[in-house]
Design a protein around this motif. Sequence first.
Motif, short mmCIF file in Angstrom:
data_model
loop_
_atom_site.label_atom_id
_atom_site.label_comp_id
_atom_site.label_asym_id
_atom_site.label_seq_id
_atom_site.Cartn_x
_atom_site.Cartn_y
_atom_site.Cartn_z
N LYS A 122 0.83 -1.19 0.00
CA LYS A 122 0.00 0.00 0.00
C LYS A 122 0.87 1.25 0.00
O LYS A 122 1.93 1.28 0.63
CB LYS A 122 -0.90 0.03 1.24
CG LYS A 122 -1.90 -1.11 1.32
CD LYS A 122 -2.70 -1.02 2.60
CE LYS A 122 -3.70 -2.17 2.74
NZ LYS A 122 -4.44 -2.11 4.02
N TYR A 123 0.42 2.28 -0.68
CA TYR A 123 1.10 3.57 -0.63
C TYR A 123 0.05 4.67 -0.55
O TYR A 123 -1.15 4.43 -0.74
CB TYR A 123 2.04 3.76 -1.81
CG TYR A 123 1.38 3.72 -3.18
CD1 TYR A 123 0.95 4.89 -3.81
CD2 TYR A 123 1.19 2.51 -3.84
CE1 TYR A 123 0.36 4.85 -5.06
CE2 TYR A 123 0.60 2.46 -5.09
CZ TYR A 123 0.19 3.63 -5.70
OH TYR A 123 -0.42 3.59 -6.93
N MET A 128 -5.71 10.05 1.46
CA MET A 128 -5.37 9.05 2.48
C MET A 128 -4.47 9.68 3.55
O MET A 128 -3.69 10.57 3.28
CB MET A 128 -4.61 7.87 1.85
CG MET A 128 -5.45 6.90 1.08
SD MET A 128 -4.41 5.61 0.31
CE MET A 128 -3.59 4.89 1.75
N ASP A 129 -4.60 9.17 4.77
CA ASP A 129 -3.62 9.48 5.79
C ASP A 129 -2.44 8.52 5.62
O ASP A 129 -2.62 7.36 5.23
CB ASP A 129 -4.22 9.30 7.18
CG ASP A 129 -3.30 9.78 8.28
OD1 ASP A 129 -3.37 10.97 8.65
OD2 ASP A 129 -2.48 8.97 8.76
N ASP A 130 -1.23 8.99 5.91
CA ASP A 130 -0.04 8.14 5.76
C ASP A 130 -0.20 6.81 6.50
O ASP A 130 0.31 5.78 6.05
CB ASP A 130 1.19 8.86 6.31
CG ASP A 130 1.64 10.00 5.42
OD1 ASP A 130 0.88 10.39 4.52
OD2 ASP A 130 2.75 10.52 5.64
N ALA A 131 -0.89 6.85 7.64
CA ALA A 131 -1.02 5.66 8.47
C ALA A 131 -1.69 4.51 7.74
O ALA A 131 -1.46 3.33 8.05
CB ALA A 131 -1.82 5.99 9.73
N GLN A 132 -2.51 4.81 6.77
CA GLN A 132 -3.26 3.76 6.07
C GLN A 132 -2.39 2.92 5.14
O GLN A 132 -2.86 1.93 4.59
CB GLN A 132 -4.41 4.40 5.29
CG GLN A 132 -5.49 4.97 6.21
CD GLN A 132 -6.53 5.77 5.45
OE1 GLN A 132 -6.37 6.97 5.21
NE2 GLN A 132 -7.61 5.12 5.07
N SER A 133 -1.13 3.29 5.00
CA SER A 133 -0.23 2.49 4.17
C SER A 133 0.67 1.57 4.99
O SER A 133 1.44 0.79 4.42
CB SER A 133 0.65 3.41 3.32
OG SER A 133 1.59 4.11 4.12
N ALA A 134 0.61 1.62 6.33
CA ALA A 134 1.56 0.90 7.17
C ALA A 134 1.40 -0.61 7.10
O ALA A 134 0.28 -1.13 7.04
CB ALA A 134 1.41 1.37 8.61
N VAL A 135 2.52 -1.30 7.13
CA VAL A 135 2.52 -2.76 7.19
C VAL A 135 2.23 -3.23 8.62
O VAL A 135 1.50 -4.20 8.83
CB VAL A 135 3.88 -3.33 6.72
CG1 VAL A 135 3.91 -4.85 6.82
CG2 VAL A 135 4.16 -2.89 5.28
N LEU A 136 2.79 -2.55 9.61
CA LEU A 136 2.55 -2.86 11.02
C LEU A 136 2.06 -1.62 11.73
O LEU A 136 2.73 -0.58 11.72
CB LEU A 136 3.84 -3.36 11.69
CG LEU A 136 3.76 -3.52 13.22
CD1 LEU A 136 2.83 -4.67 13.60
CD2 LEU A 136 5.15 -3.72 13.82
N THR A 137 0.89 -1.73 12.35
CA THR A 137 0.34 -0.64 13.15
C THR A 137 0.15 -1.13 14.58
O THR A 137 -0.47 -2.17 14.81
CB THR A 137 -1.01 -0.17 12.59
OG1 THR A 137 -0.84 0.27 11.25
CG2 THR A 137 -1.58 0.97 13.43
N ASN A 174 7.51 -2.73 2.95
CA ASN A 174 6.49 -2.19 2.07
C ASN A 174 7.04 -2.24 0.65
O ASN A 174 7.96 -1.49 0.30
CB ASN A 174 6.12 -0.75 2.46
CG ASN A 174 4.85 -0.31 1.78
OD1 ASN A 174 4.64 -0.60 0.60
ND2 ASN A 174 3.99 0.39 2.50
N LEU A 175 6.50 -3.11 -0.16
CA LEU A 175 7.01 -3.33 -1.51
C LEU A 175 6.38 -2.41 -2.55
O LEU A 175 6.69 -2.53 -3.73
CB LEU A 175 6.80 -4.80 -1.92
CG LEU A 175 7.72 -5.81 -1.23
CD1 LEU A 175 7.33 -7.23 -1.59
CD2 LEU A 175 9.17 -5.55 -1.62
N ALA A 176 5.51 -1.50 -2.12
CA ALA A 176 4.94 -0.55 -3.08
C ALA A 176 5.96 0.49 -3.47
O ALA A 176 5.90 1.06 -4.55
CB ALA A 176 3.72 0.15 -2.48
N ALA A 177 6.89 0.74 -2.59
CA ALA A 177 7.68 1.96 -2.68
C ALA A 177 8.87 1.85 -3.61
O ALA A 177 9.48 0.82 -3.76
CB ALA A 177 8.17 2.33 -1.29
N ASN A 178 9.16 2.98 -4.26
CA ASN A 178 10.46 3.23 -4.87
C ASN A 178 10.66 4.73 -4.86
O ASN A 178 9.83 5.47 -4.33
CB ASN A 178 10.53 2.64 -6.29
CG ASN A 178 9.46 3.20 -7.21
OD1 ASN A 178 9.28 4.41 -7.28
ND2 ASN A 178 8.74 2.34 -7.90
#
Length: 386
Positions: A122-123, A128-137, A174-178
């Motif tokens: 997720k990115y 969206m709030d940044d928090a919605q992309s987290a792998v661990l919350t 998080n594998l969405a990112a580059n």
Amino acid sequence: MAKAFVFLALFALQAHALSPKYVTCQLQKPEGISPLLGCPEGTLYVSPTDSTADFTSVQDAVLSLPETGSATILIGEGQYFEAVNVSRIGPLTLLGQLNAETAFDPAGNASTRNLVQIWNNKYVLTGMDDAQSAVLTVAPSFSGALIGAGTNGAPLQPLFGNTDFKAYNLDFENLAANYSISQALVTDISYANASFYGCSFASYQDTWYTGRNASTYVVDSIIFGQTDYLFGFGTAWFQSITLANRACGGGIVAWKGTNLTAAPGNRYGAYISDSRIIRSPDANATATTYESCWLGRPWNDLATTVYLRTYMDDSIQPAGFEPFDSARPVIANTTYYAEYDSYGPGANTSARVSIEHILDTPEAQNFTIEGVFLEKPQWIDYEYVF
């Protein structure tokens, strides 16, 4: 049963190399021995392939737990494509399974030893709030996990979540990112106490977040990122970690604070001790974005970042710290940036920004775990040795 006792005895003498309390539980067992041998009573077992497991999903195991009481989850070898959300108050420990043949390798680290990868892709999209992309919350509620925007962030919440969250030998990614995509978080730890041992965390922008009123401790771990990849609003101590720059953008650390009237009992800041900053093995060696890494920039004017006895490679900008952006072109004198005993090609402090404090030994002695957290935290595993 005799075979089980032999297994326990074989590794008891080596337990000092990882976690004396949990290593026997973490080690993969020979065929015919329960994977939960040596685990705390009531430990849940998660595995994507073992038919004896209680769950195939980490999140399903977490959701099965009652709100209170201590709990332990052993996570079997494998890849877990999911987001893990911990909102319970009671202490929770996540254990990554380890191979007995590699767990005690003195040259091993979180990249080579860990068998469990928890990941998502997720990115942050518009709205969206940044928090919605987290792998661990780890946060008490959705509202409590929110990061918000600007220098003040999301509104302060009158609540607190997990009092003692621990994770051992787990890889979060998080594998969405580059470098061309938006924020893609790995952690969001807010209104909680959390500690991590022998883990890795990988993204590009905003990898690690310690949120409001949160206290976090990370040891013997690797954090991969590019832009502001340690960011936060709480208090974070990073001990003996590797910061692996995939490229440079913004600062390594982007922190903010607030006055104690708004959030009492929180000292705020990022403290990096006995660590190293290096080019990530997967960094593009020819990328010009790797040539100008800043140690940090202030997310707001009450930011605090301290580096203690940290190796810095040749990518670090001589000035060290930079203003946040063109809208705030000056680092305010209420910001606290400091270094002590840095070493390596990027550690020449003679050209650092004038606002930074180059600490002497007596001054550096003020920055300890007890001093930063204003107590000796009982939620840290001080027996973990590596």
